[in-house]
Design a protein around this motif. Structure first.
Motif, PDB file in Angstrom:
ATOM      1  N   UNK A 179       0.809  -1.218   0.000  1.00 39.44           N
ATOM      2  CA  UNK A 179       0.000   0.000   0.000  1.00 39.44           C
ATOM      3  C   UNK A 179       0.843   1.270   0.000  1.00 39.44           C
ATOM      4  N   UNK A 180       2.102   1.189   0.394  1.00 40.10           N
ATOM      5  CA  UNK A 180       2.974   2.358   0.389  1.00 40.10           C
ATOM      6  C   UNK A 180       3.682   2.583  -0.928  1.00 40.10           C
ATOM      7  N   UNK A 181       3.429   1.750  -1.913  1.00 37.29           N
ATOM      8  CA  UNK A 181       4.154   1.829  -3.180  1.00 37.29           C
ATOM      9  C   UNK A 181       3.851   3.072  -4.011  1.00 37.29           C
ATOM     10  N   UNK A 182       2.647   3.636  -4.005  1.00 36.95           N
ATOM     11  CA  UNK A 182       2.410   4.819  -4.851  1.00 36.95           C
ATOM     12  C   UNK A 182       3.344   5.994  -4.539  1.00 36.95           C
ATOM     13  N   UNK A 183       3.858   6.065  -3.329  1.00 33.66           N
ATOM     14  CA  UNK A 183       4.812   7.129  -3.010  1.00 33.66           C
ATOM     15  C   UNK A 183       6.141   6.928  -3.742  1.00 33.66           C
ATOM     16  N   UNK A 184       6.441   5.695  -4.108  1.00 34.02           N
ATOM     17  CA  UNK A 184       7.705   5.361  -4.752  1.00 34.02           C
ATOM     18  C   UNK A 184       7.516   4.956  -6.213  1.00 34.02           C
ATOM     19  N   UNK A 185       6.422   5.383  -6.822  1.00 27.79           N
ATOM     20  CA  UNK A 185       6.076   4.906  -8.164  1.00 27.79           C
ATOM     21  C   UNK A 185       7.143   5.262  -9.194  1.00 27.79           C
ATOM     22  N   UNK A 186       7.675   6.447  -9.133  1.00 25.30           N
ATOM     23  CA  UNK A 186       8.685   6.853 -10.120  1.00 25.30           C
ATOM     24  C   UNK A 186       9.935   5.985 -10.018  1.00 25.30           C
ATOM     25  N   UNK A 187      10.401   5.760  -8.798  1.00 26.96           N
ATOM     26  CA  UNK A 187      11.589   4.908  -8.609  1.00 26.96           C
ATOM     27  C   UNK A 187      11.311   3.468  -9.008  1.00 26.96           C
ATOM     28  N   UNK A 188      10.105   2.992  -8.737  1.00 24.62           N
ATOM     29  CA  UNK A 188       9.758   1.628  -9.123  1.00 24.62           C
ATOM     30  C   UNK A 188       9.720   1.472 -10.640  1.00 24.62           C
ATOM     31  N   UNK A 189       9.179   2.468 -11.335  1.00 27.38           N
ATOM     32  CA  UNK A 189       9.170   2.401 -12.802  1.00 27.38           C
ATOM     33  C   UNK A 189      10.582   2.431 -13.373  1.00 27.38           C
ATOM     34  N   UNK A 190      11.434   3.279 -12.812  1.00 30.25           N
ATOM     35  CA  UNK A 190      12.830   3.315 -13.265  1.00 30.25           C
ATOM     36  C   UNK A 190      13.531   1.982 -13.001  1.00 30.25           C
ATOM     37  N   UNK A 191      13.272   1.392 -11.842  1.00 25.76           N
ATOM     38  CA  UNK A 191      13.851   0.087 -11.542  1.00 25.76           C
ATOM     39  C   UNK A 191      13.295  -0.980 -12.483  1.00 25.76           C
ATOM     40  N   UNK A 192      12.029  -0.861 -12.846  1.00 21.34           N
ATOM     41  CA  UNK A 192      11.437  -1.803 -13.790  1.00 21.34           C
ATOM     42  C   UNK A 192      12.077  -1.712 -15.160  1.00 21.34           C
ATOM     43  N   UNK A 193      12.314  -0.471 -15.650  1.00 14.98           N
ATOM     44  CA  UNK A 193      12.970  -0.318 -16.952  1.00 14.98           C
ATOM     45  C   UNK A 193      14.412  -0.811 -16.903  1.00 14.98           C
ATOM     46  N   UNK A 194      15.107  -0.523 -15.814  1.00 11.67           N
ATOM     47  CA  UNK A 194      16.475  -1.026 -15.678  1.00 11.67           C
ATOM     48  C   UNK A 194      16.481  -2.552 -15.627  1.00 11.67           C
ATOM     49  N   UNK A 195      15.502  -3.124 -14.954  1.00  9.70           N
ATOM     50  CA  UNK A 195      15.390  -4.576 -14.903  1.00  9.70           C
ATOM     51  C   UNK A 195      15.091  -5.180 -16.267  1.00  9.70           C
ATOM     52  N   UNK A 196      14.253  -4.506 -17.042  1.00  8.78           N
ATOM     53  CA  UNK A 196      13.971  -4.980 -18.416  1.00  8.78           C
ATOM     54  C   UNK A 196      15.245  -5.021 -19.242  1.00  8.78           C
ATOM     55  N   UNK A 197      16.005  -3.944 -19.187  1.00 11.69           N
ATOM     56  CA  UNK A 197      17.253  -3.904 -19.948  1.00 11.69           C
ATOM     57  C   UNK A 197      18.244  -4.955 -19.457  1.00 11.69           C
ATOM     58  N   UNK A 198      18.326  -5.141 -18.148  1.00  4.75           N
ATOM     59  CA  UNK A 198      19.229  -6.148 -17.599  1.00  4.75           C
ATOM     60  C   UNK A 198      18.773  -7.560 -17.984  1.00  4.75           C
ATOM     61  N   UNK A 199      17.475  -7.796 -17.987  1.00  8.52           N
ATOM     62  CA  UNK A 199      16.965  -9.115 -18.373  1.00  8.52           C
ATOM     63  C   UNK A 199      17.252  -9.407 -19.839  1.00  8.52           C
ATOM     64  N   UNK A 200      17.078  -8.394 -20.684  1.00  8.96           N
ATOM     65  CA  UNK A 200      17.387  -8.582 -22.108  1.00  8.96           C
ATOM     66  C   UNK A 200      18.879  -8.826 -22.281  1.00  8.96           C
ATOM     67  N   UNK A 201      19.705  -8.109 -21.536  1.00 15.82           N
ATOM     68  CA  UNK A 201      21.150  -8.326 -21.608  1.00 15.82           C
ATOM     69  C   UNK A 201      21.542  -9.717 -21.154  1.00 15.82           C
TER      70      UNK A 201
END
Length: 88
Positions: A27-49
């Motif tokens: 429930x506390x995640x909406x406060x960190x939404x921007x950081x979570x999205x950035x971590x998600x994109x970094x994770x996507x790139x790392x997974x593809x790598x």
């Protein structure tokens, strides 16, 4: 190495799902939404790598994105199951 891209893609999907305002896993995640999205994109790139190293570029790309899509599909069901299980 092939299990690594699966794990990273799953973690990226969790980050994307937690950044959604409709989730109820954390429930506390909406406060960190921007950081979570950035971590998600970094994770996507790392997974593809990691998939590229394990399987080659095209196969690694599609395998990593398929793992990401599978996790993104499963997470809302997990959230729904968790909420209905706690109703009783």
């Amino acid at each position: 190495m092939s299990h690594l891209y699966l794990l990273i893609a799953t973690l990226a999907a969790v980050c994307f799902y937690l950044a959604s305002p409709h989730q109820h896993l954390w429930l506390g995640a909406p406060r960190h939404a921007r950081r979570l999205r950035l971590a998600g994109w970094a994770g996507c790139l790392a997974a593809v790598g990691a998939g590229h190293v394990a399987l080659g570029f095209w196969a690694g790309l599609f395998a990593a994105l398929s793992a990401l899509m599978l996790a993104l599909l499963a997470l809302p069901y997990l959230d729904c199951y968790r909420r209905t299980r706690n109703v009783e």
